[in-house]
Write an enzyme that holds these catalytic residues in place. Structure first.
Site, PDB file in Angstrom:
ATOM      1  N   HIS A   1      37.246  45.670  39.536  1.00  0.00           N
ATOM      2  CA  HIS A   1      37.404  44.303  39.218  1.00  0.00           C
ATOM      3  C   HIS A   1      37.285  43.259  40.402  1.00  0.00           C
ATOM      4  O   HIS A   1      37.565  43.449  41.382  1.00  0.00           O
ATOM      5  CB  HIS A   1      39.045  44.136  38.752  1.00  0.00           C
ATOM      6  CG  HIS A   1      39.384  42.698  38.416  1.00  0.00           C
ATOM      7  ND1 HIS A   1      39.470  42.467  37.123  1.00  0.00           N
ATOM      8  CD2 HIS A   1      39.980  41.749  39.241  1.00  0.00           C
ATOM      9  CE1 HIS A   1      40.004  41.243  37.005  1.00  0.00           C
ATOM     10  NE2 HIS A   1      40.205  40.791  38.263  1.00  0.00           N
ATOM     11  N   CYS A   2      36.553  42.158  39.835  1.00  0.00           N
ATOM     12  CA  CYS A   2      35.845  41.140  40.905  1.00  0.00           C
ATOM     13  C   CYS A   2      37.065  40.206  40.853  1.00  0.00           C
ATOM     14  O   CYS A   2      37.126  39.178  39.953  1.00  0.00           O
ATOM     15  CB  CYS A   2      34.874  40.590  40.740  1.00  0.00           C
ATOM     16  SG  CYS A   2      34.092  39.504  41.683  1.00  0.00           S
ATOM     17  N   PHE A   3      37.593  39.551  41.934  1.00  0.00           N
ATOM     18  CA  PHE A   3      38.643  38.524  41.867  1.00  0.00           C
ATOM     19  C   PHE A   3      37.992  37.247  42.112  1.00  0.00           C
ATOM     20  O   PHE A   3      38.543  36.308  41.751  1.00  0.00           O
ATOM     21  CB  PHE A   3      39.641  38.772  43.005  1.00  0.00           C
ATOM     22  CG  PHE A   3      40.483  39.863  42.948  1.00  0.00           C
ATOM     23  CD1 PHE A   3      41.632  39.789  42.239  1.00  0.00           C
ATOM     24  CD2 PHE A   3      40.304  41.124  43.683  1.00  0.00           C
ATOM     25  CE1 PHE A   3      42.685  40.743  41.937  1.00  0.00           C
ATOM     26  CE2 PHE A   3      41.285  42.142  43.445  1.00  0.00           C
ATOM     27  CZ  PHE A   3      42.374  42.040  42.778  1.00  0.00           C
TER      28      PHE A   3
END
Length: 275
Positions: free
Chosen positions: A122-124
């Protein structure tokens, strides 16, 4: 979870603010300062060449950033009721409760509330999950972001070198630039605009190195046919030639994706293999 959700909102806003500041500094400060070189021909002057290069890198970085968000991984659990007992259903989907029950290469992201296939992480900074559909755009985003930061770093160093009449031929000059600039700024010998540019130099260096390292790490995993989630969970993947792993992610039109932002066509290769 509350901290992660807050980070999921703050990180994209931070990236967009840095992008806006970089664009303003390049267009209104760095590029105009290059027009002072009157010895160059109008067509090949450093300002025009640098401006074209910066716009090319920025367009690819922001274009792939948008495509990463637009081509979000498909929610495989859309038909499932994940409202009540979502934790149990999620553990069943990714095999946390029972390894034999897991769907192949699936993972339930609690931030996105979706089940994604071939989940990587998951890329913030995009506020989105990275999977098979947007992996290529994510790698291109990291690549062009690092190149844009390097371009801005070089342009900023040239501006500071001319403004402060200093040379960066000695590598120690850059390492000692920040502490000397802070002392000069509080003593009133350095302008606020120049101090801000110096701070941005170190920020561009950090972001550029981080994106470059992350891009290289992702490419290594792709060559092995793995994802970060599979490595973290210790999952065993079927060994395949590295060319097939690359083609699965980048597709046959990989050269076009290096020049302009295009949607991920890596799934085309999978369809052909299934047929």
């Amino acid at each position: 979870m509350l901290v992660l959700r807050l980070l999921n909102v703050v990180a994209p806003a931070y990236f967009l603010c840095i992008s806006l500041v970089t664009f303003v500094l390049q267009i209104f400060l760095f590029i105009p300062s290059m027009f002072r070189d009157l010895s160059a021909t109008p067509l090949f002057c450093p300002a025009l060449l640098h401006g074209a290069l910066f716009l090319f890198l920025s367009a690819n970085a922001l274009g792939n950033y948008v495509l990463v968000i637009q081509s979000s991984p498909e929610d495989l659990g859309k038909g499932l009721n994940l409202g009540e007992g979502a934790e149990v259903v999620a553990d069943w989907l990714d095999g946390s409760r029972s390894p034999g029950s897991a769907l192949p290469s699936t993972h339930f992201c609690r931030l996105c509330a979706r089940v994604t296939q071939r989940h990587d992480h998951h890329c913030f900074f995009t506020g989105n999950c990275i999977g098979s559909r947007n992996m290529r755009n994510f790698i291109m985003f990291c690549l062009y972001t690092s190149l844009a930061c390097l371009d801005s770093l070089v342009a900023g160093m040239a501006y500071i070198s001319a403004a402060l009449s200093m040379s960066f031929a000695n590598p120690l000059a850059f390492l000692t630039l920040l502490p000397h600039s802070i002392s000069q700024f509080f003593s009133g010998a350095l302008l606020s605009s120049e101090m801000f540019v110096i701070l941005m130099l170190y920020l561009w260096l950090g972001i550029g190195l981080a994106c470059a390292g992350f891009c290289c790490h992702q490419m290594l995993l792709i060559l092995r046919g793995q994802t970060r989630y599979q490595v973290r969970k210790g999952m065993v993947v079927r060994a395949r030639p590295w060319r097939e792993n690359l083609q699965e992610v980048f597709g046959k039109r990989w050269l076009l994706g290096l020049l302009i932002p295009v949607l991920n066509v890596g799934s085309d290769y999978c369809r052909q293999k299934e047929k």
